[in-house]
Every structure is written in C-alpha cells, then in structure tokens.
Motif scaffolding. Structure first.
Motif, PDB file in Angstrom:
ATOM      1  N   PRO A  46       0.837  -1.203   0.000  1.00 41.55           N
ATOM      2  CA  PRO A  46       0.000   0.000   0.000  1.00 41.55           C
ATOM      3  C   PRO A  46       0.870   1.250   0.000  1.00 41.55           C
ATOM      4  N   ILE A  47       0.509   2.219  -0.827  1.00 45.19           N
ATOM      5  CA  ILE A  47       1.265   3.463  -0.920  1.00 45.19           C
ATOM      6  C   ILE A  47       0.362   4.617  -0.471  1.00 45.19           C
ATOM      7  N   THR A  48       0.700   5.255   0.631  1.00 49.13           N
ATOM      8  CA  THR A  48      -0.137   6.289   1.232  1.00 49.13           C
ATOM      9  C   THR A  48      -0.415   7.430   0.268  1.00 49.13           C
ATOM     10  N   VAL A  49       0.622   7.904  -0.425  1.00 49.87           N
ATOM     11  CA  VAL A  49       0.446   9.035  -1.327  1.00 49.87           C
ATOM     12  C   VAL A  49      -0.458   8.681  -2.501  1.00 49.87           C
ATOM     13  N   ASN A  50      -0.681   7.398  -2.721  1.00 49.97           N
ATOM     14  CA  ASN A  50      -1.568   6.912  -3.777  1.00 49.97           C
ATOM     15  C   ASN A  50      -2.925   6.499  -3.206  1.00 49.97           C
ATOM     16  N   GLY A  51      -3.320   7.128  -2.110  1.00 57.40           N
ATOM     17  CA  GLY A  51      -4.608   6.817  -1.504  1.00 57.40           C
ATOM     18  C   GLY A  51      -4.645   5.459  -0.837  1.00 57.40           C
ATOM     19  N   GLY A  52      -3.491   4.906  -0.506  1.00 59.64           N
ATOM     20  CA  GLY A  52      -3.429   3.593   0.121  1.00 59.64           C
ATOM     21  C   GLY A  52      -3.522   2.439  -0.848  1.00 59.64           C
ATOM     22  N   MET A  53      -3.604   2.730  -2.138  1.00 61.72           N
ATOM     23  CA  MET A  53      -3.690   1.681  -3.145  1.00 61.72           C
ATOM     24  C   MET A  53      -2.364   0.937  -3.241  1.00 61.72           C
ATOM     25  N   PRO A  54      -2.406  -0.404  -3.300  1.00 62.16           N
ATOM     26  CA  PRO A  54      -1.160  -1.155  -3.445  1.00 62.16           C
ATOM     27  C   PRO A  54      -0.593  -1.034  -4.859  1.00 62.16           C
ATOM     28  N   CYS A  55       0.713  -0.949  -4.942  1.00 59.46           N
ATOM     29  CA  CYS A  55       1.411  -1.005  -6.213  1.00 59.46           C
ATOM     30  C   CYS A  55       2.867  -1.346  -5.917  1.00 59.46           C
ATOM     31  N   PRO A  56       3.643  -1.727  -6.920  1.00 60.09           N
ATOM     32  CA  PRO A  56       5.048  -2.038  -6.668  1.00 60.09           C
ATOM     33  C   PRO A  56       5.774  -0.826  -6.094  1.00 60.09           C
ATOM     34  N   GLY A  57       6.430  -1.018  -4.963  1.00 57.36           N
ATOM     35  CA  GLY A  57       7.159   0.077  -4.332  1.00 57.36           C
ATOM     36  C   GLY A  57       8.217  -0.458  -3.384  1.00 57.36           C
ATOM     37  N   TRP A  58       9.347   0.212  -3.350  1.00 59.56           N
ATOM     38  CA  TRP A  58      10.437  -0.212  -2.467  1.00 59.56           C
ATOM     39  C   TRP A  58      10.165   0.204  -1.023  1.00 59.56           C
ATOM     40  N   TYR A  59       9.288   1.204  -0.838  1.00 58.14           N
ATOM     41  CA  TYR A  59       8.881   1.648   0.483  1.00 58.14           C
ATOM     42  C   TYR A  59       7.666   2.545   0.314  1.00 58.14           C
ATOM     43  N   ASP A  60       6.971   2.811   1.413  1.00 58.65           N
ATOM     44  CA  ASP A  60       5.794   3.677   1.370  1.00 58.65           C
ATOM     45  C   ASP A  60       6.230   5.140   1.336  1.00 58.65           C
ATOM     46  N   ILE A  61       5.433   5.973   0.691  1.00 56.82           N
ATOM     47  CA  ILE A  61       5.650   7.416   0.685  1.00 56.82           C
ATOM     48  C   ILE A  61       4.406   8.071   1.270  1.00 56.82           C
ATOM     49  N   ALA A  62       4.573   8.765   2.400  1.00 56.42           N
ATOM     50  CA  ALA A  62       3.420   9.367   3.071  1.00 56.42           C
ATOM     51  C   ALA A  62       2.943  10.601   2.338  1.00 56.42           C
ATOM     52  N   ALA A  63       3.881  11.453   1.901  1.00 58.75           N
ATOM     53  CA  ALA A  63       3.531  12.674   1.183  1.00 58.75           C
ATOM     54  C   ALA A  63       4.767  13.167   0.462  1.00 58.75           C
ATOM     55  N   LEU A  64       4.575  13.701  -0.721  1.00 52.64           N
ATOM     56  CA  LEU A  64       5.707  14.160  -1.520  1.00 52.64           C
ATOM     57  C   LEU A  64       6.366  15.405  -0.930  1.00 52.64           C
ATOM     58  N   ASP A  65       5.625  16.156  -0.104  1.00 51.94           N
ATOM     59  CA  ASP A  65       6.187  17.370   0.481  1.00 51.94           C
ATOM     60  C   ASP A  65       6.687  17.151   1.904  1.00 51.94           C
ATOM     61  N   ARG A  66       6.708  15.892   2.361  1.00 58.05           N
ATOM     62  CA  ARG A  66       7.212  15.586   3.698  1.00 58.05           C
ATOM     63  C   ARG A  66       8.163  14.390   3.607  1.00 58.05           C
ATOM     64  N   LEU A  67       9.451  14.690   3.441  1.00 55.74           N
ATOM     65  CA  LEU A  67      10.446  13.633   3.309  1.00 55.74           C
ATOM     66  C   LEU A  67      11.417  13.627   4.483  1.00 55.74           C
ATOM     67  N   ALA A  68      11.019  14.239   5.615  1.00 50.35           N
ATOM     68  CA  ALA A  68      11.852  14.220   6.812  1.00 50.35           C
ATOM     69  C   ALA A  68      11.900  12.796   7.367  1.00 50.35           C
ATOM     70  N   ASN A  69      12.904  12.507   8.173  1.00 48.92           N
ATOM     71  CA  ASN A  69      13.091  11.149   8.675  1.00 48.92           C
ATOM     72  C   ASN A  69      11.870  10.592   9.390  1.00 48.92           C
ATOM     73  N   GLU A  70      11.176  11.466  10.167  1.00 49.06           N
ATOM     74  CA  GLU A  70      10.058  10.953  10.960  1.00 49.06           C
ATOM     75  C   GLU A  70       8.896  10.493  10.094  1.00 49.06           C
ATOM     76  N   SER A  71       8.818  10.952   8.852  1.00 45.68           N
ATOM     77  CA  SER A  71       7.717  10.536   7.983  1.00 45.68           C
ATOM     78  C   SER A  71       8.161   9.494   6.954  1.00 45.68           C
ATOM     79  N   GLN A  72       9.412   9.031   7.030  1.00 47.61           N
ATOM     80  CA  GLN A  72       9.900   8.046   6.077  1.00 47.61           C
ATOM     81  C   GLN A  72       9.665   6.630   6.586  1.00 47.61           C
ATOM     82  N   ASP A  73       9.439   5.747   5.661  1.00 50.21           N
ATOM     83  CA  ASP A  73       9.175   4.341   5.975  1.00 50.21           C
ATOM     84  C   ASP A  73      10.499   3.603   6.137  1.00 50.21           C
ATOM     85  N   ALA A  74      11.177   3.874   7.255  1.00 54.93           N
ATOM     86  CA  ALA A  74      12.533   3.350   7.464  1.00 54.93           C
ATOM     87  C   ALA A  74      12.567   1.828   7.457  1.00 54.93           C
ATOM     88  N   GLU A  75      11.557   1.189   8.030  1.00 55.45           N
ATOM     89  CA  GLU A  75      11.550  -0.273   8.091  1.00 55.45           C
ATOM     90  C   GLU A  75      11.569  -0.889   6.691  1.00 55.45           C
TER      91      GLU A  75
END
Length: 287
Positions: free
Chosen positions: A137-166
């Motif tokens: 599931p990709i948050t920035v895509n409305g939670g729709m699943p698609c191939p992705g190396w990690y989740d992206i919460a928002a394109l304008d928030r790439l700080a560490n606390e919002s990154q999918d570190a796991e």
C-alpha cells in the motif's frame, strides 16, 4: 477525457520457457507505449492489474486506479512481501560485471529493461538485472497497493520521521541478497553497480551503506533517504563513484552531479549516455 499512459511488454515465447535458477532471463524484449482512453484502461486493468501499473519512466505516467483494481487490491495481504523474479539480460561476452537497476514507484523491472539492449554493445561483459519491488500500500496513492520499495506518506514531507525506514532497510536487505547472488556466481562486489530511478534511485543511494564495496552507484532523479541517520556511507564505499542526477560530497563521497535542461521527472537520451560513460569508467576503466 485524459488518456492514460501505460507501459506494456511483449516477451518472445522463448522468454517464458527460459528460466535459470528461478530468474526470468530475457533474450529479447519489445516495449510498447499505449495511449488508452479511461474506459479501455479500466477494462484491461480488470483483466491484468499488474500490467496496468503505469511506470514513471521515461515519462511521468498516471498510475491507474480503477474500481476493479481497488477490489483486487483490497483482498491482498500486505503482511508478507513477495519479490517477483528479476529480469536478467545475459552479457554478450564473458560475464565479468553486473548492473542492478531499480525501478521507480508503480513500475516494474520491465519498465527499465529497454536500456539493456541499448547499453549492451558498449558493455559486452556486463549482465543487467532488473528487479521488481513487492506490491505494498502506498499512502500518497490513496493507500492503493502497487510495486514500491517503500511507502511514501507525502511528496512534500520527506523528513526522517515521515519516512518508511523499516521498508527502506528491508529493500536494502533484498538488494544485498541480489549482490550476494552475483558474488556467489563469481562476480566480485567491486564489479557490481547498483542504479535506480526515482524511488529506485533513492534505494540505490541506500546501498552506499552496504558492507560490500561496490563499483559504482547511479541515482537518477532521486533523493537521499534517512539523511539524518548516519552513517550515510560505509567505509567500504567512501571512494565508490556516485553518479547522481543530488549532500553526499559532505560525507566524503566521490560524487558526480549532472543536470539536464528542460528534463522533467524522467530520463533523457543525454542522461542515459552519461550513465553509459559512467558505467564504462566504473566497470571497464575507460575515461
């Protein structure tokens, strides 16, 4: 109504039958760019959801999210990640080096497979490996699943606390396993380049943290993940050449940074030629 851009691939009959160690080996690939009206795209998406996940390369493409695919995605389990077998293009001559190329969000390994026949004449001893990220599931895509190396919460928030570190570390582990497969096949890590575009490029930069000394890193249209969590670079890769189309010099990396006028979030011919020259320098010692 807007047309939807999607990549599809037609493999030769030999491809389906040609399997080595569970990895799809592609002797020849034909790629087609289709401009489809939404109704037609919805029908195809219902029949072949994975095919209709539009890649972000070479042109920014619209990720197809139809009601039919939503129903399919909703029933998918996200607890277990599944990595499809990578596409592998054998070297034209003796296999002495490898490029592992990681695709962008919503794409697959097939989305970058066309660079293999383009680069192969100048890199005859290089094997090309195109992995596909697991569907998640990709948050920035409305939670729709698609191939992705990690989740992206928002394109304008790439700080560490919002990154999918796991997920980032899990994807790094997977790429490490691909590197180990090459080492087991007799290719030293110093003859392996990891590259990627967009999200895949961001993952390629993560490989600078690897304990394997790599020949080079290629990051196209990407950014630095977990940049506030050092070390950004392992001792093994402090001198590894980095071709990035972006704070690594501050960390002591050997970085080459190029920009291309009028190029959007895509790849252009000039950039790919620069990538070819970089690979020749890293893997063949050509200046």
């Amino acid at each position: 109504m807007h047309s939807i851009i999607a990549w599809t691939a037609r493999l030769t009959a030999a491809t389906a039958a040609n399997r080595i160690g569970g990895t799809a080996t592609v002797p020849h690939t034909s790629l087609a760019l289709l401009l489809l009206p939404p109704a037609c795209a919805a029908a195809l998406c219902s029949a072949h959801p994975p095919v209709m996940l539009a890649g972000l390369r070479p042109r920014a493409a619209t990720l197809i999210c139809t009601a039919a695919y939503r129903r399919t995605a909703a029933s998918m389990s996200v607890a277990k990640l599944s990595y499809p077998a990578p596409l592998v293009f054998k070297s034209a001559a003796e296999h002495k080096s490898t490029l592992i190329m990681l695709h962008g969000l919503g794409d697959t390994g097939m989305g970058w497979a066309d660079i293999a026949p383009m680069l192969a004449p100048d890199l005859p001893n290089t094997q090309f490996v195109f992995p596909t990220a697991p569907t998640r599931p990709i948050t920035v895509n409305g939670g729709m699943p698609c191939p992705g190396w990690y989740d992206i919460a928002a394109l304008d928030r790439l700080a560490n606390e919002s990154q999918d570190a796991e997920a980032m570390h899990e994807s790094k582990r997977y790429v490490e396993s691909l590197i180990q497969q090459q080492i087991d096949a007799g290719i030293p890590s110093s003859q392996i380049v990891v590259g990627g575009f967009s999200q895949g490029g961001a993952m390629s930069l993560m490989m600078l943290r690897s304990q394997h000394q790599l020949a080079g890193i290629v990051g196209l249209s990407c950014y630095l993940l977990l940049h506030e969590q050092p070390p950004l670079v392992s001792e093994e890769n402090r001198q590894t050449p980095v071709l990035i189309f972006e704070k690594l010099k501050e960390a002591g990396c050997n970085v080459e940074f190029n920009t291309y006028r009028f190029m959007g979030h895509e790849a252009c011919q000039e950039e790919l030629l620069a990538m070819r020259d970089f690979l020749q320098a890293c893997l063949y010692g050509k200046k």
